[in-house]
Design a protein around this motif. Sequence first.
Motif, PDB file in Angstrom:
ATOM      1  N   UNK A  86     -13.740   4.445  21.320  1.00 24.85           N
ATOM      2  CA  UNK A  86     -13.940   3.260  20.488  1.00 24.85           C
ATOM      3  C   UNK A  86     -14.256   3.657  19.042  1.00 24.85           C
ATOM      4  N   UNK A  87     -15.085   4.685  18.891  1.00 23.82           N
ATOM      5  CA  UNK A  87     -15.376   5.174  17.545  1.00 23.82           C
ATOM      6  C   UNK A  87     -14.119   5.737  16.881  1.00 23.82           C
ATOM      7  N   UNK A  88     -13.297   6.432  17.671  1.00 22.58           N
ATOM      8  CA  UNK A  88     -12.052   6.976  17.136  1.00 22.58           C
ATOM      9  C   UNK A  88     -11.129   5.859  16.674  1.00 22.58           C
ATOM     10  N   UNK A  89     -11.118   4.745  17.407  1.00 19.87           N
ATOM     11  CA  UNK A  89     -10.276   3.611  17.028  1.00 19.87           C
ATOM     12  C   UNK A  89     -10.704   3.047  15.681  1.00 19.87           C
ATOM     13  N   UNK A  90     -12.012   2.916  15.493  1.00 19.14           N
ATOM     14  CA  UNK A  90     -12.516   2.426  14.202  1.00 19.14           C
ATOM     15  C   UNK A  90     -12.152   3.399  13.089  1.00 19.14           C
ATOM     16  N   UNK A  91     -12.373   4.687  13.349  1.00 20.23           N
ATOM     17  CA  UNK A  91     -12.092   5.691  12.333  1.00 20.23           C
ATOM     18  C   UNK A  91     -10.626   5.750  11.942  1.00 20.23           C
ATOM     19  N   UNK A  92      -9.731   5.739  12.920  1.00 24.26           N
ATOM     20  CA  UNK A  92      -8.306   5.842  12.611  1.00 24.26           C
ATOM     21  C   UNK A  92      -7.807   4.582  11.914  1.00 24.26           C
ATOM     22  N   UNK A  93      -8.408   3.438  12.213  1.00 25.50           N
ATOM     23  CA  UNK A  93      -8.014   2.197  11.536  1.00 25.50           C
ATOM     24  C   UNK A  93      -8.365   2.256  10.053  1.00 25.50           C
ATOM     25  N   UNK A  94      -9.578   2.703   9.754  1.00 24.01           N
ATOM     26  CA  UNK A  94     -10.003   2.813   8.345  1.00 24.01           C
ATOM     27  C   UNK A  94      -9.157   3.846   7.613  1.00 24.01           C
ATOM     28  N   UNK A  95      -8.932   4.991   8.252  1.00 19.95           N
ATOM     29  CA  UNK A  95      -8.127   6.035   7.623  1.00 19.95           C
ATOM     30  C   UNK A  95      -6.716   5.555   7.335  1.00 19.95           C
ATOM     31  N   UNK A  96      -6.110   4.881   8.303  1.00 20.70           N
ATOM     32  CA  UNK A  96      -4.742   4.385   8.129  1.00 20.70           C
ATOM     33  C   UNK A  96      -4.679   3.333   7.032  1.00 20.70           C
ATOM     34  N   UNK A  97      -5.676   2.464   6.958  1.00 28.80           N
ATOM     35  CA  UNK A  97      -5.687   1.418   5.927  1.00 28.80           C
ATOM     36  C   UNK A  97      -5.777   2.034   4.537  1.00 28.80           C
ATOM     37  N   UNK A  98      -6.651   3.026   4.370  1.00 28.42           N
ATOM     38  CA  UNK A  98      -6.789   3.674   3.065  1.00 28.42           C
ATOM     39  C   UNK A  98      -5.535   4.461   2.697  1.00 28.42           C
ATOM     40  N   UNK A 101      -2.883   2.022   1.646  1.00 25.66           N
ATOM     41  CA  UNK A 101      -3.178   1.443   0.337  1.00 25.66           C
ATOM     42  C   UNK A 101      -2.869   2.410  -0.802  1.00 25.66           C
ATOM     43  N   UNK A 102      -3.089   3.694  -0.542  1.00 26.12           N
ATOM     44  CA  UNK A 102      -2.846   4.705  -1.585  1.00 26.12           C
ATOM     45  C   UNK A 102      -1.471   5.353  -1.466  1.00 26.12           C
ATOM     46  N   UNK A 103      -0.748   5.037  -0.379  1.00 26.20           N
ATOM     47  CA  UNK A 103       0.568   5.628  -0.117  1.00 26.20           C
ATOM     48  C   UNK A 103       0.491   7.158  -0.096  1.00 26.20           C
ATOM     49  N   UNK A 104      -0.568   7.681   0.504  1.00 28.85           N
ATOM     50  CA  UNK A 104      -0.772   9.128   0.517  1.00 28.85           C
ATOM     51  C   UNK A 104      -1.207   9.596   1.897  1.00 28.85           C
ATOM     52  N   UNK A 105      -0.428  10.518   2.455  1.00 28.51           N
ATOM     53  CA  UNK A 105      -0.818  11.119   3.726  1.00 28.51           C
ATOM     54  C   UNK A 105      -2.015  12.046   3.548  1.00 28.51           C
ATOM     55  N   UNK A 106      -2.175  12.580   2.315  1.00 26.46           N
ATOM     56  CA  UNK A 106      -3.305  13.459   2.041  1.00 26.46           C
ATOM     57  C   UNK A 106      -4.622  12.712   2.260  1.00 26.46           C
ATOM     58  N   UNK A 107      -4.672  11.447   1.826  1.00 24.75           N
ATOM     59  CA  UNK A 107      -5.878  10.644   2.002  1.00 24.75           C
ATOM     60  C   UNK A 107      -6.199  10.478   3.484  1.00 24.75           C
ATOM     61  N   UNK A 108      -5.168  10.303   4.292  1.00 24.40           N
ATOM     62  CA  UNK A 108      -5.358  10.112   5.739  1.00 24.40           C
ATOM     63  C   UNK A 108      -6.026  11.333   6.365  1.00 24.40           C
TER      64      UNK A 108
END
Length: 225
Positions: A86-98, A101-108
């Motif tokens: 469940x924590x991983x789901x929250x984390x991956x959702x935030x990472x994917x959204x950012x 938004x930045x169009x950068x795989x580096x940010x992910x």
Amino acid sequence: MSEPPPATPAGAGHEGGHHFELPRVRALLMHALPRFVEGVIAPVAVFYAALVLLGLNGALVAAVAWVYGGIIYRYARRRPVPGMLLLAAVGVTVRAALAAATHSAVVYFLQPTLGTLIVGISFLASVPLGRPLAKKLAKDMAPIPEAFLRHERVHQFFLRISLLWSMVLFTNVVISLWMLFNESIGMYLWFRTGIVAGLGAVGVGVSVWGFKRCLRHVNAEPSKA
């Protein structure tokens, strides 16, 4: 998959109360292997395949779908959903959204590396405080008797292991950052994953060897009246 055999309770066969037997290593590894594949290997494969076939946005969607798919599958089979998932789901959702938004795989990929840095600092800081983080994690993962954990040799062991894991995690961060900013995403995904897995395996191997050695010394001590 069978669960690892329970640990010997405190004092079983030993009046001193600090006797403890480590569950069989093979049983622990077999218990952890499916979680490692699901949580480490498969997400990398899913992300990279989607990146090649669908581009960055498709890879982000695939990564999110993989985690939530695991949750839905467990609910559908009426199986308990691990808190870490469940924590991983929250984390991956935030990472994917950012990243979207930045169009950068580096940010992910930068975000979990920074998280690893924080965990490494936590391990290191716990050593001079005399409250080794490795001991806390060991208590969470196995039913280790309190009498055993209070033994001075055991306490010193966990201080050393906390220092070891801080070094493992810092090395992980340095390698990850260098590869993230100097290599392609494909190279980063596969080589970094292999290197980090190797570092983790060495850390686990040294930890288990050291713990078994500590167990032999503590269990060999004469019983106290």
